[in-house]
Design an enzyme around this catalytic site. Structure first.
Site, PDB file in Angstrom:
ATOM      1  N   GLU A 175      14.671   8.328 -17.005  1.00 29.73           N
ATOM      2  CA  GLU A 175      14.668   8.283 -18.362  1.00 29.73           C
ATOM      3  C   GLU A 175      16.095   8.834 -19.008  1.00 29.73           C
ATOM      4  O   GLU A 175      16.316   9.927 -18.714  1.00 29.73           O
ATOM      5  CB  GLU A 175      13.353   9.027 -18.938  1.00 29.73           C
ATOM      6  N   GLU A 222       2.049  12.276 -16.355  1.00 24.54           N
ATOM      7  CA  GLU A 222       2.873  11.458 -16.210  1.00 24.54           C
ATOM      8  C   GLU A 222       4.045  11.839 -15.325  1.00 24.54           C
ATOM      9  O   GLU A 222       4.486  12.905 -15.645  1.00 24.54           O
ATOM     10  CB  GLU A 222       3.354  11.051 -17.757  1.00 24.54           C
TER      11      GLU A 222
END
Length: 406
Positions: free
Chosen positions: A142, A137
């Protein structure tokens, strides 16, 4: 003859230089067709235990949580007009590209606005394979709550590390083991990479290079976007040779074989609320404890009329995916002095531990999307009214009224 050989050699050499610098465009997500090559999640957040229900495509458009605005930009947002009662969840959106992109890819994300605010947890990321984290990932963008800047990360199975921080990496390495719940994280030190500062500057551009030599993530505020990006279009190739130092530089040589830990990646954009990062008491309370009477993420934010989520939306002019068949340069540009460097040392959330997917066992007890047509605030572009469904509702309500009056 000798001149001909020299000319031929120079031609080949110049061709190699072009090959090592340019990425060819393979997919442009923009305009009225932006959503055509994405899948909508259509389920509650059983991945990070956020207090949202990610709508399917039909409901996202009909409820005005996904649309193309008057500027031609894609908008993805959290419901900010419905009143939510405990223990209901609030509607939101998560989309995943139909395409997967192998090692040798490059992605550019032009964002005018990103979601922010207490309880808000947005992400622009990539995922390889159905079983997390076996395919790897990459977290490009974020952040949570009122964090002043972006956090980048890699998530992998055991054995991938970011132990060595390259001298040209602009961000601060926070966690070195990519198999931990938080992943190997890097905090952005440049200003205006998230939140109200990002919005005030007209947004910016994030880019990620997914290469055998490593994974590199850049951020530029609107005024500092390289000319190779601003002058590119929806069909041109891209030259990264003048991009400068990356914010995060995950070198393969730093004990992480990219081809071993990462399979072809799908791009994902989502917004969740609270959950096992933004909603952790030790993370939420210091930043947003005064948001409401209880000091609890869900109670003081998700419950209620939703007006506190007016800033919980993405506005996206375009996302472009590129690939190359040749070797491209590893970023080596010298770092520069960051003016007004973001102090991430005292803010809660950076490098926090989150619950891994394998530990998620919660059940669905949340609100499912209403079948009623709901255009949302300022919704335009791609949504349709289901007149049959509306007629069914009108007849049903009429029947109830008739029975009660009879």
């Amino acid at each position: 003859m000798q001149l001909l050989q020299i000319t031929s050699t120079l031609t080949v050499f110049c061709g190699l230089l072009v090959l090592t610098r340019a990425y060819d465009l393979v997919r442009d997500y923009s305009g009225i067709t932006f959503f055509d090559e994405w899948d909508f999640f259509g389920s509650w957040d059983n991945l990070t235990l956020g207090d949202v229900y990610w709508l399917d495509e039909s409901d996202a458009f009909s409820q005005g949580l996904a649309y193309i605005n008057s500027a031609g930009n894609a908008v993805i947002k959290v419901d900010n007009t419905h009143s939510i009662q405990s223990p209901q969840k609030r509607n939101s959106v998560r989309i995943t590209t139909k395409d997967s992109y192998a090692v040798g890819s490059l992605w550019i994300f032009d964002l005018v606005h990103v979601p922010f605010g207490c309880s808000v947890w947005p992400a622009v990321w990539t995922l390889g394979g159905p079983t997390w984290p076996e395919g790897g990932e990459i977290d490009v963008l974020e952040a949570i709550n009122l964090m002043p800047s972006n956090q980048m990360a890699l998530h992998t199975t055991s054995g991938c590390f970011h132990n060595y921080t390259p001298p040209n990496q602009l961000g601060a390495t926070l966690v070195t083991d990519c198999s931990t719940a938080a992943g190997c994280t890097v905090g952005e030190l440049q200003p205006n990479s998230y939140g109200s500062g990002f919005a005030a500057m007209g947004g910016g551009v994030f880019a990620a290079q997914f290469d055998v030599a490593g994974i590199f993530i850049w951020f530029w505020s609107r005024a500092n976007i390289p000319s190779s990006i601003t002058q590119s279009n929806s069909s041109s190739s891209i030259d990264i040779s003048q991009w400068g130092p990356p914010s995060a530089s995950y070198l393969a040589a730093d004990q992480c074989d990219i081809t071993e830990f990462f399979t072809p990646q799908q791009l994902i954009i989502d917004i969740t609320l609270c959950g096992n990062w933004a909603g952790l008491p030790e993370v939420y309370f210091p930043a947003c404890g005064d948001k409401g009477p209880t000091g609890i993420c869900y109670n003081d934010n998700v419950v209620g009329d939703g007006s506190n989520y007016d800033d919980a939306y993405f506005e996206i002019p375009y996302i472009r995916a590129y690939t190359t068949g040749g070797v491209v340069p590893t970023p080596t540009a010298a770092p520069f002095d960051i003016i007004s460097k973001v102090d991430i040392s005292t803010y809660p959330g950076y490098g926090s531990v989150t619950i891994p997917l394998s530990a998620v066992t919660a059940l669905d007890t949340g609100l499912h999307p209403s079948p009623m047509f709901y255009p949302g605030n300022g919704a335009s572009g791609r949504y349709q009214v289901d007149f049959g469904l509306m007629i069914w509702w009108v007849l049903s309500i009429g029947a109830i009224i008739f029975i009660r009056l009879a």
